[in-house]
Enzyme design. Structure first.
Site, PDB file in Angstrom:
ATOM      1  CG  HIS A   6      -1.772  -1.237   1.341  1.00 58.95           C
ATOM      2  ND1 HIS A   6      -2.890  -1.495   0.599  1.00 58.95           N
ATOM      3  CD2 HIS A   6      -1.584  -2.322   2.149  1.00 58.95           C
ATOM      4  CE1 HIS A   6      -3.397  -2.679   0.943  1.00 58.95           C
ATOM      5  NE2 HIS A   6      -2.611  -3.205   1.874  1.00 58.95           N
ATOM      6  CB  SER A  43      14.124  22.149 -15.351  1.00 58.67           C
ATOM      7  OG  SER A  43      13.268  23.258 -15.572  1.00 58.67           O
TER       8      SER A  43
END
Length: 429
Positions: free
Chosen positions: A148, A269
């Site tokens: 999970h 970036s």
């Protein structure tokens, strides 16, 4: 040269229809396979007394020299016959005796799929080997295993990487099954009902190294299940690669900080100087979605086609080509990413040994002392809820206590077994 079917129709095909229906450029991959099958077909015709020795030799020699040179041809098969006729005159036309483009395209596609499945299996095995190689070097590093996406129990990195390799070898097995499905020859089935010329389909199948000839001529020209098998194997592989890619995105984030991609597989970036982006992983993850779409499209394409051959079937091939490219390219870049990945042993170890990941071990220690597991579970859960962090056992001790086959403490034995299986795949032709 007029289309091979032009004898029935008096007027020419509208150019817009022609351009809409041709697939010559995208079918370039079929050329060597069509030529291979054509050479075998010529040998079979000679063997059956339908071609003389000299004519058969001239046809085989001419076929061996054919290169990709479309000139307004409808398909690869038409291109080959045109080139033969230009070089050999009327003799070039004799290559089509006892053969339809229906069984011709089916055999070429099957030969391509046979090779594609083998190559895909090897690509997947190479990635599995990269994971195993990395596990042998850094496998003792600890990290938390997750359920999970919550920290669960400590595991060695080698056990985690072996899990991915195990799944990939299942993928290699699916490609092997797809190869087997493709390895049946449709040569001799003709358009759908065979030929009265006295052909020998079994001879052609054996010469092409195929397991068998067709059992039913109608099925032989209309069957594309082998492409579905191949594309399904590729799709499941892409799903596995997507899961691995998602994990790399998480692990290389500042929030996890478990690993850093090498500069060779990361991007920056254009605006933010600090960024190092996992574009490779994100692209693999995205292309898995496209692969699922191709498989769904193929299933939808085939589902409504009546027997036998229909032109819809030509559009199964580009989907399969793209599926092959996607899975082999993705496997290669993922192998590079894992081979050059830098792990942060301190961050991983701290997360693995946070005093809570051993809670199950604490409960199992109480079971060893005589408690029922349910009572022990409740008692340990209450202590965790109260904020307790367990100092013993350590994460290393917890791993060392799990040494049965297939468990974390026995991961190196898993690596040995995986290596044997990987080498077996890579050794398969």
């Amino acid at each position: 040269m007029s289309p091979l079917w032009s004898g029935r129709l008096e007027t020419g095909l509208d150019q817009r229809v022609f351009e809409f229906s041709v697939l010559v450029d995208r079918d370039r991959r079929l050329l060597p396979y069509d030529l291979e099958a054509s050479i075998v077909h010529v040998r079979m015709l000679e063997r059956q007394g339908l071609l003389g020795e000299t004519d058969a030799r001239r046809l085989r020699e001419a076929l061996a020299e054919v290169e990709f040179a479309p000139d307004g041809d409808e398909d690869i098969h038409s291109m080959i016959e045109r080139v033969l006729t230009e070089h050999l005159g009327e003799l070039g036309k004799r290559v089509h005796a006892g053969r339809s483009r229906n069984d011709q395209t089916a055999i070429a596609t099957r030969l391509w799929a046979r090779d594609a499945a083998s190559q895909a299996a090897r690509s997947v095995a190479e990635l599995a080997r990269a994971l195993v190689d990395r596990a042998r070097v850094d496998g003792d590093l600890l990290l938390p295993g997750y359920t999970h996406l919550q920290r669960a129990q400590p595991v060695p990195l080698g056990h985690h990487l072996a899990a991915h390799a195990t799944a990939l070898l299942r993928d290699a097995g699916r490609f092997a099954a797809a190869r087997e499905a493709a390895n049946v020859s449709p040569l001799g089935a003709g358009a759908l009902a065979g030929s009265s010329l006295g052909l020998d389909p079994g001879y052609s199948a054996a010469e092409l190294g195929m397991d068998a000839a067709f059992e039913n001529s109608i099925d032989a020209v209309s069957d594309r299940d082998f492409l579905l098998d191949f594309c399904y194997a590729a799709t499941v592989t892409m799903v596995h690669l997507s899961r691995m890619a998602e994990e790399l995105v998480l692990w290389t984030s500042q929030e996890f900080g478990f690993a850093e991609l090498s500069d060779a597989v990361a991007t920056g970036s254009s605006m933010m100087p600090q960024k190092k982006n996992p574009d490779v992983a994100e692209l693999v993850r995205g292309r898995a979605g496209i692969a699922i779409g191709r498989l769904t499209g193929l299933l939808s394409l085939i589902k409504g086609i009546p027997l036998a051959y229909n032109r819809d079937l030509q559009d199964t091939r580009p989907q399969a080509y793209e599926q092959f490219d996607a899975v082999t390219e993705a496997a290669a870049v993922m192998a590079l990413a894992y081979a050059t990945l830098g792990f942060d042993a301190e961050a991983m170890g701290a997360a693995a040994d946070d005093g809570r990941t051993v809670a199950t071990d604490v409960a199992e220690g109480m079971v060893t002392a005589g408690a029922t597991f349910r009572d022990a579970h409740h008692a340990v859960a209450a202590r965790v809820a109260a904020g307790e962090r367990f100092e013993a056992p350590s994460a290393e001790q917890a791993v060392a206590a799990r040494t049965a086959p297939g468990m974390p403490g026995a991961y190196r034995a898993q690596l040995d077994r995986l290596t044997e299986r990987i080498e077996a795949v890579l050794a398969t032709e």
